[in-house]
Scaffold this motif. Structure first.
Motif, PDB file in Angstrom:
ATOM      1  N   PRO A 151     -11.253   7.593   2.202  1.00  0.00           N
ATOM      2  CA  PRO A 151     -12.436   7.315   2.491  1.00  0.00           C
ATOM      3  C   PRO A 151     -12.795   5.711   2.953  1.00  0.00           C
ATOM      4  CG  PRO A 151     -12.439   8.247   0.277  1.00  0.00           C
ATOM      5  CD  PRO A 151     -11.063   8.030   0.950  1.00  0.00           C
ATOM      6  N   ASP A 152     -11.657   4.898   2.974  1.00  0.00           N
ATOM      7  CA  ASP A 152     -11.702   3.671   3.240  1.00  0.00           C
ATOM      8  C   ASP A 152     -11.505   3.320   4.621  1.00  0.00           C
ATOM      9  OD1 ASP A 152     -12.857   2.705   0.755  1.00  0.00           O
ATOM     10  OD2 ASP A 152     -10.507   2.589   0.017  1.00  0.00           O
ATOM     11  N   GLY A 153     -11.039   4.442   5.490  1.00  0.00           N
ATOM     12  CA  GLY A 153     -10.453   4.435   6.771  1.00  0.00           C
ATOM     13  C   GLY A 153      -9.302   5.137   7.121  1.00  0.00           C
ATOM     14  N   GLU A 154      -8.697   4.764   8.295  1.00  0.00           N
ATOM     15  CA  GLU A 154      -7.585   5.655   8.943  1.00  0.00           C
ATOM     16  C   GLU A 154      -6.647   4.747   9.506  1.00  0.00           C
ATOM     17  OE1 GLU A 154      -7.308   8.363  12.839  1.00  0.00           O
ATOM     18  OE2 GLU A 154      -9.099   8.568  11.553  1.00  0.00           O
ATOM     19  N   LEU A 155      -5.262   5.160   9.302  1.00  0.00           N
ATOM     20  CA  LEU A 155      -4.333   4.598   9.739  1.00  0.00           C
ATOM     21  C   LEU A 155      -3.403   5.558  10.525  1.00  0.00           C
ATOM     22  CD1 LEU A 155      -2.371   2.079   9.380  1.00  0.00           C
ATOM     23  CD2 LEU A 155      -1.400   3.034   7.675  1.00  0.00           C
ATOM     24  N   LEU A 156      -2.911   4.867  11.792  1.00  0.00           N
ATOM     25  CA  LEU A 156      -2.185   5.675  12.568  1.00  0.00           C
ATOM     26  C   LEU A 156      -1.048   4.999  13.052  1.00  0.00           C
ATOM     27  CD1 LEU A 156      -2.213   8.503  14.290  1.00  0.00           C
ATOM     28  CD2 LEU A 156      -2.671   6.881  16.404  1.00  0.00           C
ATOM     29  N   VAL A 157       0.355   5.351  12.560  1.00  0.00           N
ATOM     30  CA  VAL A 157       1.597   4.739  12.665  1.00  0.00           C
ATOM     31  C   VAL A 157       2.611   5.618  13.426  1.00  0.00           C
ATOM     32  CG1 VAL A 157       1.417   3.459  10.603  1.00  0.00           C
ATOM     33  CG2 VAL A 157       2.455   5.278  10.304  1.00  0.00           C
ATOM     34  N   GLN A 158       3.342   4.860  14.129  1.00  0.00           N
ATOM     35  CA  GLN A 158       4.351   5.505  14.765  1.00  0.00           C
ATOM     36  C   GLN A 158       5.879   5.281  14.358  1.00  0.00           C
ATOM     37  OE1 GLN A 158       3.363   5.611  18.925  1.00  0.00           O
ATOM     38  NE2 GLN A 158       4.222   3.897  19.181  1.00  0.00           N
ATOM     39  N   ALA A 159       6.549   6.219  14.109  1.00  0.00           N
ATOM     40  CA  ALA A 159       8.121   5.625  13.481  1.00  0.00           C
ATOM     41  C   ALA A 159       9.005   6.504  14.418  1.00  0.00           C
ATOM     42  CB  ALA A 159       8.121   6.370  12.056  1.00  0.00           C
ATOM     43  N   PRO A 160      10.171   5.672  14.455  1.00  0.00           N
ATOM     44  CA  PRO A 160      11.234   6.361  15.247  1.00  0.00           C
ATOM     45  C   PRO A 160      11.779   7.654  14.688  1.00  0.00           C
ATOM     46  CG  PRO A 160      11.582   3.923  14.569  1.00  0.00           C
ATOM     47  CD  PRO A 160      10.603   4.337  13.961  1.00  0.00           C
ATOM     48  N   ALA A 189       2.033  19.116  11.819  1.00  0.00           N
ATOM     49  CA  ALA A 189       1.606  19.540  10.557  1.00  0.00           C
ATOM     50  C   ALA A 189       0.905  18.701   9.830  1.00  0.00           C
ATOM     51  CB  ALA A 189       3.230  19.425   9.657  1.00  0.00           C
ATOM     52  N   GLY A 190       0.169  19.422   8.835  1.00  0.00           N
ATOM     53  CA  GLY A 190      -0.747  18.516   7.766  1.00  0.00           C
ATOM     54  C   GLY A 190      -2.092  19.023   7.783  1.00  0.00           C
ATOM     55  N   GLU A 191      -3.012  18.855   6.902  1.00  0.00           N
ATOM     56  CA  GLU A 191      -4.507  19.205   6.655  1.00  0.00           C
ATOM     57  C   GLU A 191      -4.903  17.873   5.855  1.00  0.00           C
ATOM     58  OE1 GLU A 191      -4.897  22.818   4.807  1.00  0.00           O
ATOM     59  OE2 GLU A 191      -3.696  24.088   6.046  1.00  0.00           O
ATOM     60  N   GLY A 192      -6.256  17.904   5.989  1.00  0.00           N
ATOM     61  CA  GLY A 192      -6.804  16.890   5.209  1.00  0.00           C
ATOM     62  C   GLY A 192      -6.378  15.382   5.511  1.00  0.00           C
ATOM     63  N   ASP A 193      -5.938  14.687   4.296  1.00  0.00           N
ATOM     64  CA  ASP A 193      -5.592  13.062   4.523  1.00  0.00           C
ATOM     65  C   ASP A 193      -4.338  12.965   5.365  1.00  0.00           C
ATOM     66  OD1 ASP A 193      -7.926  12.970   3.140  1.00  0.00           O
ATOM     67  OD2 ASP A 193      -6.872  12.580   1.092  1.00  0.00           O
ATOM     68  N   VAL A 219       1.031  -1.293  -0.121  1.00  0.00           N
ATOM     69  CA  VAL A 219      -0.077  -0.036  -0.005  1.00  0.00           C
ATOM     70  C   VAL A 219       1.135   1.264  -0.100  1.00  0.00           C
ATOM     71  CG1 VAL A 219      -1.648   1.341   1.278  1.00  0.00           C
ATOM     72  CG2 VAL A 219      -1.935  -1.288   1.311  1.00  0.00           C
ATOM     73  N   ILE A 220       0.722   2.170  -1.123  1.00  0.00           N
ATOM     74  CA  ILE A 220       1.551   3.373  -1.166  1.00  0.00           C
ATOM     75  C   ILE A 220       0.990   4.427  -0.921  1.00  0.00           C
ATOM     76  CG2 ILE A 220       3.143   4.220  -2.885  1.00  0.00           C
ATOM     77  CD1 ILE A 220       3.446   1.784  -4.388  1.00  0.00           C
ATOM     78  N   TRP A 221       1.524   5.224  -0.229  1.00  0.00           N
ATOM     79  CA  TRP A 221       1.031   6.616   0.108  1.00  0.00           C
ATOM     80  C   TRP A 221       2.025   7.558  -0.356  1.00  0.00           C
ATOM     81  CZ3 TRP A 221      -3.343   8.984   2.288  1.00  0.00           C
ATOM     82  CH2 TRP A 221      -4.279   8.216   3.065  1.00  0.00           C
ATOM     83  N   THR A 222       1.720   8.660  -1.098  1.00  0.00           N
ATOM     84  CA  THR A 222       2.749   9.760  -1.258  1.00  0.00           C
ATOM     85  C   THR A 222       2.158  11.192  -0.946  1.00  0.00           C
ATOM     86  OG1 THR A 222       2.957   8.476  -3.445  1.00  0.00           O
ATOM     87  CG2 THR A 222       3.616  10.838  -3.413  1.00  0.00           C
ATOM     88  N   PHE A 223       2.988  11.767  -0.406  1.00  0.00           N
ATOM     89  CA  PHE A 223       2.613  13.280   0.253  1.00  0.00           C
ATOM     90  C   PHE A 223       3.773  13.801   0.149  1.00  0.00           C
ATOM     91  CE2 PHE A 223       3.460  10.301   3.658  1.00  0.00           C
ATOM     92  CZ  PHE A 223       4.475  10.911   4.478  1.00  0.00           C
TER      93      PHE A 223
END
Length: 143
Positions: A98-107, A72-76, A55-59
């Motif tokens: 629209p399909d959901g939400e993902l919350l991750v924490q990274a070092p 930081a951030g607005e929207g998605d 699953v690829i996200w680009t921002f």
């Protein structure tokens, strides 16, 4: 999986293990890769490797850079620094669709190292010099 960072096709890639946090606050490991290409100098990608496929996200790279030190951030996409349950510095990345939400924490140290390598390739403020407008026009009109 062995973590490593490497350059690919003139860009930067880094494998990273993140913690996916569910609605109950429980965390599970999630393998991912960070990517950056000077040919798309304003963007970073996060590729999450799941049993169902990548699953690829680009921002915006700027969003990730700003989120290392302040919300930081607005929207998605939202990014902010935090401490995890053991007091370790992490960066929270919240992704919504629209399909959901993902919350991750990274070092935080690993994300900072990745961002610093992207900035070494294309410093902030020089992104527009990376575009080849003639090539872009050619790609748009190629049939």
């Amino acid at each position: 999986m062995r973590k490593h960072d490497h350059r690919f096709s003139g860009g930067v890639a880094q494998d990273i293990t993140m913690d996916c946090v569910d609605a109950a606050g429980q965390a599970m490991k999630l393998e991912a890769s960070l990517g950056y290409q000077p040919s798309d100098p304003y963007a970073v990608t996060v590729t999450f490797r799941t049993a169902g496929g990548d699953v690829i996200w680009t921002f915006a790279r700027d969003l990730l850079t700003r989120g290392l030190t302040a919300p930081a951030g607005e929207g998605d996409v939202h990014v902010w620094p935090c401490l995890n349950s053991t007091g370790r510095a992490v960066v929270i990345i919240e992704l919504r669709s629209p399909d959901g939400e993902l919350l991750v924490q990274a070092p935080a140290l690993e994300l900072t190292a990745f961002v610093n390598r992207t900035l070494a390739l294309v410093p902030t403020g020089t992104e527009s010099s990376q575009f080849d407008i003639d090539e872009l026009i050619g790609q748009l009109f190629a049939v």
